[in-house]
Design a protein around this motif. Structure first.
Motif, PDB file in Angstrom:
ATOM      1  N   SER A   1       4.106 -11.217  -4.710  1.00 20.99           N
ATOM      2  CA  SER A   1       4.047 -10.726  -3.359  1.00 20.99           C
ATOM      3  C   SER A   1       2.848  -9.898  -2.961  1.00 20.99           C
ATOM      4  N   TYR A   2       2.190  -9.281  -3.772  1.00 20.13           N
ATOM      5  CA  TYR A   2       0.886  -8.522  -3.522  1.00 20.13           C
ATOM      6  C   TYR A   2      -0.210  -9.767  -3.246  1.00 20.13           C
ATOM      7  N   VAL A   3      -0.312 -10.717  -4.095  1.00 16.78           N
ATOM      8  CA  VAL A   3      -1.175 -11.721  -3.724  1.00 16.78           C
ATOM      9  C   VAL A   3      -0.957 -12.293  -2.598  1.00 16.78           C
ATOM     10  N   PHE A   4       0.377 -12.641  -1.921  1.00 26.24           N
ATOM     11  CA  PHE A   4       0.565 -13.135  -0.796  1.00 26.24           C
ATOM     12  C   PHE A   4       0.442 -12.237   0.476  1.00 26.24           C
ATOM     13  N   PHE A   5       0.668 -10.999   0.338  1.00 32.83           N
ATOM     14  CA  PHE A   5       0.330 -10.096   1.227  1.00 32.83           C
ATOM     15  C   PHE A   5      -1.456  -9.966   1.282  1.00 32.83           C
ATOM     16  N   GLY A   6      -2.210 -10.038   0.368  1.00 34.26           N
ATOM     17  CA  GLY A   6      -3.608 -10.170   0.495  1.00 34.26           C
ATOM     18  C   GLY A   6      -4.193 -11.471   1.184  1.00 34.26           C
ATOM     19  N   ILE A   7      -3.542 -12.581   0.784  1.00 33.14           N
ATOM     20  CA  ILE A   7      -3.926 -13.567   1.427  1.00 33.14           C
ATOM     21  C   ILE A   7      -3.479 -13.734   2.908  1.00 33.14           C
ATOM     22  N   VAL A   8      -2.507 -13.007   3.215  1.00 31.57           N
ATOM     23  CA  VAL A   8      -2.108 -13.017   4.785  1.00 31.57           C
ATOM     24  C   VAL A   8      -3.289 -12.098   5.406  1.00 31.57           C
ATOM     25  N   LEU A   9      -3.694 -10.987   4.850  1.00 27.14           N
ATOM     26  CA  LEU A   9      -4.652 -10.005   5.365  1.00 27.14           C
ATOM     27  C   LEU A   9      -6.021 -10.831   5.389  1.00 27.14           C
ATOM     28  N   ALA A  10      -6.371 -11.564   4.602  1.00 31.50           N
ATOM     29  CA  ALA A  10      -7.697 -12.351   4.706  1.00 31.50           C
ATOM     30  C   ALA A  10      -7.374 -13.457   5.748  1.00 31.50           C
ATOM     31  N   LEU A  11      -6.378 -13.979   5.995  1.00 31.67           N
ATOM     32  CA  LEU A  11      -6.300 -15.166   7.152  1.00 31.67           C
ATOM     33  C   LEU A  11      -6.521 -14.299   8.483  1.00 31.67           C
ATOM     34  N   ILE A  12      -5.742 -13.008   8.558  1.00 33.56           N
ATOM     35  CA  ILE A  12      -5.937 -12.361  10.022  1.00 33.56           C
ATOM     36  C   ILE A  12      -7.253 -12.071  10.306  1.00 33.56           C
ATOM     37  N   GLY A  13      -7.878 -11.446   9.137  1.00 37.54           N
ATOM     38  CA  GLY A  13      -9.284 -11.085   9.482  1.00 37.54           C
ATOM     39  C   GLY A  13     -10.371 -12.481   9.634  1.00 37.54           C
ATOM     40  N   ALA A  14     -10.140 -13.478   9.196  1.00 37.89           N
ATOM     41  CA  ALA A  14     -10.886 -14.805   9.280  1.00 37.89           C
ATOM     42  C   ALA A  14     -10.655 -14.997  11.002  1.00 37.89           C
TER      43      ALA A  14
END
Length: 354
Positions: free
Chosen positions: A293-306
Motif C-alpha cells: 500500500s505504501y509503495v502504491f501511494f508513493g507511485i501515485v504521488l510521483a505520477l501527480i508530481g510528474a
C-alpha cells in the motif's frame, strides 16, 4: 438331593478351568483382527504352528520366544530401552510391533539377529534417542511405523537428524509419521527410494516451494503421500502447493479429502476445488500488504508530481507573460505611491500670507 448338590459343586469347580481352556480361542480371533495384542498389556507370538498371548507388563524384551516366530507384538510394557540384540536370534521374524511400551532409547544394533524383519512398528512411544546403527541388524526392513512417536522429544530436530542417520543405509519403502505435529515436510528424514509417506494428522499448513522441489529429487520422484487431517491454510502461501497438487494429484492418495482449515469463508472447502484467485491474502500477509500500500501511494504521488511538472513546462510561455505583467503592475503601484501628493491638513501652513 445331596447327590445333585455334589454334582453342582463339581460343575462350579470346573467352570474356572473351562474358562482358562477357552481363553486362547477368545484371544486368537482378537489378535488376528487387530494384528497385535488384544489388550494394552500383553505380548503375542505367532508361528506357523501356534499363536499365543501372555498378559504381562514387560520391563525388558521377552526371552524364550520360539525361533520359528514370524510375528511378535508387545503392547503396554515399560521397556524404555531397546538394547543391542534385544530379541537374540529370531531368523524367521517378519513383523515386530512395539507399541505403547514407553520406549525412549534405541541402542546400536538393537535389531541384530532379525535378518528377515520386514515391518517394525514403534508407534505411540516417547522416543528421545535413536542410535545411528539402531536398525543395522535388519537389512530387509521395508516398513517403519513411527506414528505419534516424535511428540515428547524436545527439541524434535536432533531426533529427526538421528533418525535420518539410522535410516540412511536402509531400503525403506513405507514410512509412517502420522500424528507427530510436524509443521513441514521432513525431507532430511526421507531415505532415497522411499515409495510411501504417511503424514496424516500433523500440523501442515502448506508446503513451500523448496519442499516441493525436494519431492522432485531423483530419489523421491516416485514418492506417494498421505496428507489428510492437516490444518491447511488457504491463503497466498498455499499457491505453490495448490499448483503442484493439481499437476501431481496421483502422488497424493487422499488428495480429494484435503480441506481448508481457514480462513473462515473457505473453511471446509476442498483444495482441489479452489482457484488461485480465491485464496485470501489479506489475512495471511498483513505486513506485505501494508508495504504494498505504501509503495502504491508513493507511485501515485510521483505520477501527480510528474503531471504537474509537465503542465508547467507546456505553459511556460503563458506563465512567463503572467509573471511579467505581475511585475509591471507591482512597479506601477510602487511608482504611484512614491509621487502621490497629499495636502497638509493644517490650512494655516498652506496660506503664504501668514
Amino acid at each position: 438331593m445331596a447327590r445333585s448338590q455334589g454334582r453342582a459343586g463339581r460343575v462350579g469347580l470346573c467352570l474356572p478351568w473351562l474358562g482358562l481352556a477357552l481363553l486362547p480361542l477368545v484371544v486368537a480371533p482378537g489378535r488376528a483382527a487387530h494384528g497385535g495384542c488384544p489388550t494394552s498389556a500383553c505380548y503375542c507370538v505367532a508361528t506357523p504352528e501356534l499363536e499365543q498371548c501372555r498378559y504381562e507388563r514387560l520391563e525388558e524384551p521377552p526371552r524364550g520366544v520360539p525361533p520359528a516366530a514370524r510375528n511378535l507384538s508387545i503392547s503396554g510394557g515399560d521397556l524404555r530401552v531397546l538394547p543391542r540384540a534385544a530379541f537374540r536370534s529370531l531368523p524367521a521374524l517378519r513383523l515386530l510391533r512395539l507399541t505403547r511400551d514407553n520406549l525412549q532409547d534405541i541402542e546400536e544394533l538393537a535389531l541384530q539377529g532379525l535378518p528377515a524383519l520386514r515391518t517394525l512398528d514403534l508407534s505411540h512411544n516417547p522416543l528421545r534417542r535413536v542410535a545411528p546403527g539402531a536398525f543395522a541388524g535388519a537389512p530387509l526392513l521395508r516398513t517403519l511405523q513411527l506414528n505419534q512417536a516424535l511428540l515428547r522429544s524436545p527439541p524434535a530436530a536432533p531426533l529427526q537428524e538421528q533418525l535420518a542417520l539410522a535410516l540412511r543405509n536402509l531400503s525403506l519403502r513405507r514410512l509412517e509419521l502420522s500424528g507427530n505435529a510436524l509443521p513441514g515436510l521432513p525431507l532430511g528424514l526421507l531415505p532415497a527410494g522411499l515409495e510411501e509417506l504417511d503424514l496424516r494428522n500433523n500440523s501442515l499448513r502448506s508446503l513451500a516451494a523448496a519442499e516441493l522441489r525436494g519431492l522432485e529429487a531423483p530419489g523421491l520422484r516416485g514418492l506417494r503421500l498421505a496428507l489428510a487431517s492437516n490444518p491447511w491454510s488457504c491463503d497466498c502461501g498455499l499457491r505453490p502447493f495448490l499448483g503442484w497438487l493439481r499437476g501431481s494429484a496421483g502422488r497424493v492418495a487422499d488428495a480429494r479429502s484435503l480441506r481448508c482449515a481457514g480462513p473462515g469463508p473457505l473453511r471446509g472447502t476442498a483444495l482441489l476445488r479452489l482457484r488461485p484467485d480465491a485464496l485470501s491474502c489479506a489475512a495471511a500477509e498483513p505486513g506485505r500488504l501494508e508495504t504494498a500500500s505504501y509503495v502504491f501511494f508513493g507511485i501515485v504521488l510521483a505520477l501527480i508530481g510528474a503531471v504537474f511538472l509537465a503542465v508547467l513546462y507546456l505553459n511556460r510561455g503563458g506563465i512567463k507573460r503572467w509573471l511579467h505583467n505581475l511585475r509591471e503592475a507591482c512597479r506601477d503601484q510602487m511608482d504611484g505611491d512614491h509621487y502621490r501628493y497629499e495636502p497638509d491638513p493644517d490650512p494655516r501652513s498652506a496660506d503664504p500670507s501668514l
